[in-house]
Scaffold this motif. Structure first.
Motif, PDB file in Angstrom:
ATOM      1  N   GLU A 265       0.830  -1.208   0.000  1.00 48.34           N
ATOM      2  CA  GLU A 265       0.000   0.000   0.000  1.00 48.34           C
ATOM      3  C   GLU A 265       0.869   1.264   0.000  1.00 48.34           C
ATOM      4  OE1 GLU A 265      -0.457  -2.556   2.268  1.00 48.34           O
ATOM      5  OE2 GLU A 265      -2.127  -3.431   1.161  1.00 48.34           O
ATOM      6  N   MET A 266       1.930   1.254   0.804  1.00 48.66           N
ATOM      7  CA  MET A 266       2.854   2.381   0.851  1.00 48.66           C
ATOM      8  C   MET A 266       3.532   2.555  -0.506  1.00 48.66           C
ATOM      9  SD  MET A 266       4.513   1.573   4.576  1.00 48.66           S
ATOM     10  CE  MET A 266       5.745   2.836   4.581  1.00 48.66           C
ATOM     11  N   HIS A 267       3.928   1.434  -1.104  1.00 47.25           N
ATOM     12  CA  HIS A 267       4.566   1.464  -2.426  1.00 47.25           C
ATOM     13  C   HIS A 267       3.637   2.094  -3.457  1.00 47.25           C
ATOM     14  CE1 HIS A 267       5.373  -0.559  -6.367  1.00 47.25           C
ATOM     15  NE2 HIS A 267       6.577  -0.075  -6.112  1.00 47.25           N
ATOM     16  N   ARG A 268       2.375   1.671  -3.451  1.00 50.32           N
ATOM     17  CA  ARG A 268       1.399   2.227  -4.407  1.00 50.32           C
ATOM     18  C   ARG A 268       1.219   3.727  -4.185  1.00 50.32           C
ATOM     19  NH1 ARG A 268      -0.974  -2.748  -4.010  1.00 50.32           N
ATOM     20  NH2 ARG A 268      -2.295  -2.220  -2.244  1.00 50.32           N
ATOM     21  N   ALA A 269       1.162   4.144  -2.923  1.00 54.07           N
ATOM     22  CA  ALA A 269       0.978   5.568  -2.615  1.00 54.07           C
ATOM     23  C   ALA A 269       2.176   6.386  -3.092  1.00 54.07           C
ATOM     24  CB  ALA A 269       0.762   5.762  -1.112  1.00 54.07           C
ATOM     25  N   LEU A 270       3.382   5.893  -2.870  1.00 54.72           N
ATOM     26  CA  LEU A 270       4.572   6.607  -3.329  1.00 54.72           C
ATOM     27  C   LEU A 270       4.632   6.645  -4.852  1.00 54.72           C
ATOM     28  CD1 LEU A 270       7.354   5.354  -0.886  1.00 54.72           C
ATOM     29  CD2 LEU A 270       6.284   7.608  -0.966  1.00 54.72           C
ATOM     30  N   ARG A 271       4.291   5.529  -5.475  1.00 59.14           N
ATOM     31  CA  ARG A 271       4.309   5.454  -6.938  1.00 59.14           C
ATOM     32  C   ARG A 271       3.302   6.454  -7.539  1.00 59.14           C
ATOM     33  NH1 ARG A 271       4.410  -0.182 -10.295  1.00 59.14           N
ATOM     34  NH2 ARG A 271       4.595   0.746 -12.350  1.00 59.14           N
ATOM     35  N   THR A 272       2.120   6.518  -6.960  1.00 64.98           N
ATOM     36  CA  THR A 272       1.106   7.464  -7.430  1.00 64.98           C
ATOM     37  C   THR A 272       1.573   8.902  -7.217  1.00 64.98           C
ATOM     38  OG1 THR A 272      -0.659   5.879  -6.981  1.00 64.98           O
ATOM     39  CG2 THR A 272      -1.297   8.189  -7.164  1.00 64.98           C
ATOM     40  N   ALA A 273       2.195   9.166  -6.085  1.00 63.59           N
ATOM     41  CA  ALA A 273       2.696  10.522  -5.808  1.00 63.59           C
ATOM     42  C   ALA A 273       3.737  10.924  -6.844  1.00 63.59           C
ATOM     43  CB  ALA A 273       3.285  10.588  -4.400  1.00 63.59           C
ATOM     44  N   VAL A 274       4.626  10.011  -7.204  1.00 59.73           N
ATOM     45  CA  VAL A 274       5.642  10.307  -8.212  1.00 59.73           C
ATOM     46  C   VAL A 274       4.989  10.542  -9.573  1.00 59.73           C
ATOM     47  CG1 VAL A 274       7.591   9.342  -9.506  1.00 59.73           C
ATOM     48  CG2 VAL A 274       7.518   9.115  -7.027  1.00 59.73           C
ATOM     49  N   GLU A 275       4.027   9.689  -9.918  1.00 61.19           N
ATOM     50  CA  GLU A 275       3.351   9.811 -11.221  1.00 61.19           C
ATOM     51  C   GLU A 275       2.597  11.132 -11.348  1.00 61.19           C
ATOM     52  OE1 GLU A 275       0.895   6.332 -11.262  1.00 61.19           O
ATOM     53  OE2 GLU A 275       2.529   5.026 -11.919  1.00 61.19           O
ATOM     54  N   LEU A 276       1.894  11.523 -10.290  1.00 54.16           N
ATOM     55  CA  LEU A 276       1.071  12.732 -10.335  1.00 54.16           C
ATOM     56  C   LEU A 276       1.835  13.999  -9.947  1.00 54.16           C
ATOM     57  CD1 LEU A 276      -2.217  11.368  -8.725  1.00 54.16           C
ATOM     58  CD2 LEU A 276      -1.646  11.577 -11.164  1.00 54.16           C
ATOM     59  N   GLY A 277       2.950  13.822  -9.231  1.00 51.04           N
ATOM     60  CA  GLY A 277       3.719  14.979  -8.780  1.00 51.04           C
ATOM     61  C   GLY A 277       3.123  15.658  -7.566  1.00 51.04           C
ATOM     62  N   LYS A 278       2.225  14.948  -6.869  1.00 54.16           N
ATOM     63  CA  LYS A 278       1.631  15.532  -5.663  1.00 54.16           C
ATOM     64  C   LYS A 278       1.255  14.428  -4.675  1.00 54.16           C
ATOM     65  CE  LYS A 278      -2.914  15.840  -7.816  1.00 54.16           C
ATOM     66  NZ  LYS A 278      -4.021  16.714  -8.181  1.00 54.16           N
ATOM     67  N   TRP A 279       1.170  14.822  -3.413  1.00 61.80           N
ATOM     68  CA  TRP A 279       0.775  13.915  -2.350  1.00 61.80           C
ATOM     69  C   TRP A 279      -0.741  13.696  -2.419  1.00 61.80           C
ATOM     70  CZ3 TRP A 279       4.621  11.367  -0.491  1.00 61.80           C
ATOM     71  CH2 TRP A 279       5.871  11.960  -0.329  1.00 61.80           C
ATOM     72  N   PRO A 280      -1.247  12.670  -1.725  1.00 67.16           N
ATOM     73  CA  PRO A 280      -2.703  12.432  -1.741  1.00 67.16           C
ATOM     74  C   PRO A 280      -3.529  13.633  -1.275  1.00 67.16           C
ATOM     75  CG  PRO A 280      -1.590  10.505  -0.869  1.00 67.16           C
ATOM     76  CD  PRO A 280      -0.539  11.578  -1.034  1.00 67.16           C
ATOM     77  N   ASN A 281      -2.949  14.501  -0.428  1.00 68.94           N
ATOM     78  CA  ASN A 281      -3.688  15.685   0.036  1.00 68.94           C
ATOM     79  C   ASN A 281      -3.651  16.839  -0.974  1.00 68.94           C
ATOM     80  OD1 ASN A 281      -1.134  16.764   0.264  1.00 68.94           O
ATOM     81  ND2 ASN A 281      -1.221  17.076   2.477  1.00 68.94           N
ATOM     82  N   GLY A 282      -2.999  16.627  -2.120  1.00 70.58           N
ATOM     83  CA  GLY A 282      -2.944  17.637  -3.168  1.00 70.58           C
ATOM     84  C   GLY A 282      -1.713  18.514  -3.139  1.00 70.58           C
ATOM     85  N   GLU A 283      -0.907  18.405  -2.075  1.00 71.77           N
ATOM     86  CA  GLU A 283       0.300  19.222  -1.976  1.00 71.77           C
ATOM     87  C   GLU A 283       1.346  18.742  -2.980  1.00 71.77           C
ATOM     88  OE1 GLU A 283       3.769  20.153   1.309  1.00 71.77           O
ATOM     89  OE2 GLU A 283       1.787  19.561   2.012  1.00 71.77           O
TER      90      GLU A 283
END
Length: 88
Positions: A13-31
């Motif tokens: 789950e942590m891996h997916r969250a980091l991967r998504t953050a890198v892909e989108l260029g932002k954290w889940p909170n939008g920062e």
């Protein structure tokens, strides 16, 4: 906690969250991720992939197989042959 300990403790789950953050260029909170954060996260994702995923599922994997089973281009890890020609 060292970098190696963090990788061992990383969950899928942590891996997916980091991967998504890198892909989108932002954290889940939008920062927005800083360049340093993006680099650190990408290195962590790649290291996790190397340890836990088959090659075809890793970040950056390119399937070079043609429909007939041969490979496109040459293997970038294959050593180059150097021919030395002398004028004798």
């Amino acid at each position: 906690m060292t970098y190696e300990e963090m990788l061992k403790a990383m969950t899928p789950e942590m891996h997916r969250a980091l991967r998504t953050a890198v892909e989108l260029g932002k954290w889940p909170n939008g920062e927005k991720l800083s360049e340093e954060q993006r680099g650190v996260c990408l290195r962590a994702v790649i290291a996790y992939d190397q340890q836990n995923l088959p090659e075809a599922e890793r970040t950056g994997y390119i399937d070079r197989t043609r429909p007939d089973g041969t490979q496109h281009g040459r293997d970038p890890l294959e050593p180059d042959v150097l021919k030395i020609i002398t004028d004798n």
